[in-house]
Design a protein around this motif. Structure first.
Motif, mmCIF file in Angstrom:
data_model
loop_
_atom_site.group_PDB
_atom_site.id
_atom_site.type_symbol
_atom_site.label_atom_id
_atom_site.label_comp_id
_atom_site.label_asym_id
_atom_site.label_seq_id
_atom_site.Cartn_x
_atom_site.Cartn_y
_atom_site.Cartn_z
ATOM 1 N N ASP A 58 0.857 -1.463 -0.262
ATOM 2 C CA ASP A 58 -0.083 0.039 0.236
ATOM 3 C C ASP A 58 0.824 1.369 -0.178
ATOM 4 O O ASP A 58 1.016 2.019 1.254
ATOM 5 N N VAL A 59 1.609 2.191 -0.941
ATOM 6 C CA VAL A 59 2.612 2.972 -1.311
ATOM 7 C C VAL A 59 1.925 3.926 -0.760
ATOM 8 O O VAL A 59 2.437 4.819 0.028
ATOM 9 N N ALA A 60 0.786 4.176 -1.366
ATOM 10 C CA ALA A 60 0.171 5.941 -0.595
ATOM 11 C C ALA A 60 0.305 5.360 1.314
ATOM 12 O O ALA A 60 0.703 6.280 1.602
ATOM 13 N N ASN A 61 -0.639 4.963 1.554
ATOM 14 C CA ASN A 61 -0.080 4.499 3.114
ATOM 15 C C ASN A 61 1.491 4.908 3.082
ATOM 16 O O ASN A 61 1.802 5.992 4.634
ATOM 17 N N LEU A 62 2.470 3.807 2.926
ATOM 18 C CA LEU A 62 3.993 4.119 3.346
ATOM 19 C C LEU A 62 4.346 5.315 2.996
ATOM 20 O O LEU A 62 4.536 5.663 4.040
ATOM 21 N N ASP A 63 4.221 6.147 2.201
ATOM 22 C CA ASP A 63 4.702 7.269 2.250
ATOM 23 C C ASP A 63 3.967 8.715 2.983
ATOM 24 O O ASP A 63 4.573 9.466 3.469
ATOM 25 N N GLU A 64 3.036 8.474 3.301
ATOM 26 C CA GLU A 64 2.077 9.489 4.307
ATOM 27 C C GLU A 64 3.241 9.046 5.606
ATOM 28 O O GLU A 64 3.545 10.460 6.232
ATOM 29 N N LYS A 65 2.937 7.625 5.895
ATOM 30 C CA LYS A 65 3.579 7.609 7.033
ATOM 31 C C LYS A 65 5.277 8.052 6.974
ATOM 32 O O LYS A 65 5.523 8.179 8.200
ATOM 33 N N LEU A 66 6.167 7.358 6.141
ATOM 34 C CA LEU A 66 7.904 8.068 6.146
ATOM 35 C C LEU A 66 7.280 9.445 6.142
ATOM 36 O O LEU A 66 8.418 10.574 6.607
ATOM 37 N N LYS A 67 6.424 10.556 5.718
ATOM 38 C CA LYS A 67 6.401 11.780 5.491
ATOM 39 C C LYS A 67 5.773 12.199 7.109
ATOM 40 O O LYS A 67 6.752 13.250 7.540
ATOM 41 N N LYS A 68 5.814 11.166 8.000
ATOM 42 C CA LYS A 68 5.097 11.874 8.804
ATOM 43 C C LYS A 68 5.898 11.587 9.907
ATOM 44 O O LYS A 68 6.267 12.801 10.912
ATOM 45 N N PHE A 69 6.852 10.941 9.502
ATOM 46 C CA PHE A 69 7.694 11.438 9.912
ATOM 47 C C PHE A 69 9.401 11.486 9.445
ATOM 48 O O PHE A 69 10.409 10.999 10.692
ATOM 49 N N GLN A 70 9.313 12.683 9.413
ATOM 50 C CA GLN A 70 9.648 13.562 8.361
ATOM 51 C C GLN A 70 11.370 13.304 7.383
ATOM 52 O O GLN A 70 12.355 12.824 7.389
ATOM 53 N N LEU A 71 10.959 11.590 6.986
ATOM 54 C CA LEU A 71 10.925 11.451 5.601
ATOM 55 C C LEU A 71 11.645 12.552 4.832
ATOM 56 O O LEU A 71 10.563 13.642 4.378
ATOM 57 N N ASN A 72 12.982 12.880 4.326
ATOM 58 C CA ASN A 72 13.531 14.024 3.369
ATOM 59 C C ASN A 72 13.062 13.948 2.089
ATOM 60 O O ASN A 72 14.279 13.338 1.310
ATOM 61 N N PRO A 73 12.848 14.248 0.589
ATOM 62 C CA PRO A 73 12.967 13.873 -0.032
ATOM 63 C C PRO A 73 14.073 13.847 -1.007
ATOM 64 O O PRO A 73 14.369 13.675 -1.627
ATOM 65 N N GLU A 74 14.474 15.728 0.060
ATOM 66 C CA GLU A 74 15.048 16.250 -1.209
ATOM 67 C C GLU A 74 16.991 15.018 -0.648
ATOM 68 O O GLU A 74 17.538 15.713 -0.646
ATOM 69 N N LEU A 75 16.723 15.012 0.666
ATOM 70 C CA LEU A 75 17.938 14.222 0.398
ATOM 71 C C LEU A 75 18.813 12.983 -0.151
ATOM 72 O O LEU A 75 18.079 12.256 -0.243
ATOM 73 N N PRO A 76 19.979 12.980 -0.510
ATOM 74 C CA PRO A 76 20.153 11.525 -0.594
ATOM 75 C C PRO A 76 20.070 10.059 -0.466
ATOM 76 O O PRO A 76 19.556 10.611 1.040
ATOM 77 N N THR A 77 18.454 9.268 -0.972
ATOM 78 C CA THR A 77 18.460 7.918 -0.308
ATOM 79 C C THR A 77 18.873 7.061 -0.659
ATOM 80 O O THR A 77 18.930 6.627 -1.580
ATOM 81 N N LEU A 78 18.802 6.178 0.548
ATOM 82 C CA LEU A 78 19.263 4.629 -0.198
ATOM 83 C C LEU A 78 18.381 4.039 0.467
ATOM 84 O O LEU A 78 17.718 4.084 1.660
ATOM 85 N N LEU A 79 17.230 3.182 -0.595
ATOM 86 C CA LEU A 79 16.165 1.922 -0.026
ATOM 87 C C LEU A 79 16.824 0.409 -0.238
ATOM 88 O O LEU A 79 17.550 0.121 -1.111
ATOM 89 N N LEU A 80 16.664 -0.592 0.939
ATOM 90 C CA LEU A 80 17.661 -0.908 0.390
ATOM 91 C C LEU A 80 16.127 -2.384 1.146
ATOM 92 O O LEU A 80 15.137 -2.111 1.407
ATOM 93 N N SER A 81 16.389 -3.422 0.163
ATOM 94 C CA SER A 81 14.803 -4.760 0.240
ATOM 95 C C SER A 81 15.716 -6.168 0.243
ATOM 96 O O SER A 81 16.619 -6.032 -1.003
#
Ligand code: SAM
Length: 281
Positions: free
Chosen positions: A121-144
């Motif tokens: 549920d990508v919309a919900n994921l996006d909302e929750k991460l932003k609530k906790f100060q995810l910063n889209p401007e910062l270089p970001t490493l995603l790991l799975s």
């Protein structure tokens, strides 16, 4: 990755585990060094992974380290953190105030955040991460690691697409099965199915090309993939020799087959021109 409560014993697959940890850490650490720690990390389907604590020990802490998993898994991890001072101390030490935001499904501090969410549920994921100060401007490493394979190809593509749309400068590292259409791969799928574990995403794990394509089709600029046998052969040979001595009973052929059925795929996009596409083995 190294997990709490999982003893690091030399099991038959220890060489595979070693190659995985070394391979993923190599790329992760290279990204953090490239950004001089001015970055954030999001571990998708983190389970009980302990990378945050390793990075703290090695002075490689990103500005913020996020973890996401199902709420039940997160609740278990939060309980572990709360009850074990070696786990809670580094979080408290890197937090500026006396109070942490903490409930059964999430924990948020200045440098570490764990969130209960369904990655499908990508919309919900996006909302929750932003609530906790995810910063889209910062270089970001995603790991799975061994996560996308549990989703349908459409669901994992949506997740990977969301990441490409959200971050202009980013790297995605995905470790999971590959070459699933040959006989060894089919037996692996059947064995897991017998244990009620369905690999819904096996179709995206047909080859190194299919692993790469998932990223190139969803907005990533570059994508590379190597099977773990290749990664293993590129690791520092002193360490490999040490591990091989510990595991002298392993059959070389079986190890090769196993390692040829796992891969690391890494994709980048690089608006800030940090040179992310050059990160490799
Ligand atoms: C095989 S474990 C790997 C855990 C960890 N990445 C590691 O390498 O040690 C897969 C993890 O992905 C999580 N997971 C799978 N599908 C998920 C989803 N749709 N949403 C959130 N977490 C998911 C599982 O709960 C589990 O913790």
């Amino acid at each position: 990755m190294k997990q709490f409560g999982r003893p690091v014993t030399m099991r038959p697959s220890a060489k595979g585990y070693y190659a995985r940890v070394q391979g993923v850490n190599h790329l992760l650490d290279a990204f953090i060094k490239k950004t001089e720690c001015n970055c954030q990390v999001i571990n998708l389907g983190a389970g009980l992974d302990s990378t945050f604590w390793r990075l703290k020990d090695e002075n490689l802490m990103p500005r913020k380290f996020f973890e996401v998993d199902f709420p039940t898994v997160v609740a278990r991890k939060i309980h572990n953190i709360k009850t074990k001072p070696p786990l809670s101390k580094p979080i408290i030490e890197t937090h500026s105030t006396d109070s942490l935001l903490l409930d059964g499904q999430s924990l948020d501090s200045d440098r570490y955040c764990i969130i209960g969410a369904d990655l499908r549920d990508v919309a919900n994921l996006d909302e929750k991460l932003k609530k906790f100060q995810l910063n889209p401007e910062l270089p970001t490493l995603l790991l799975s690691e061994c996560v996308l394979v549990y989703m349908t190809p459409l669901q994992s593509s949506n997740l990977v697409h969301w990441a490409a749309e959200t971050f202009h400068t980013a790297m995605f590292i995905n470790y999971e099965q590959v070459n699933m259409s040959d006989r060894f791969g089919q037996v692996m799928i059947e064995n897991l199915q017998r244990r009620q574990c369905t690999l819904s995403g096996a179709e995206a794990c047909q080859s190194l090309d299919s692993q790469r394509e998932r990223f190139l089709r969803t907005g990533w600029e570059h994508a590379n993939a190597l099977d773990m046998m290749t990664v293993y052969s590129m690791l520092p040979q002193d360490d490999v020799a040490r591990i091989e001595r510990l595991e002298f009973l392993d059959e070389r052929e079986l190890l090769q087959q196993l390692l040829q059925h796992y891969s690391i795929c890494w994709a980048t996009k690089d608006k800030l021109n940090l040179g992310l596409s050059q990160l490799a083995f």
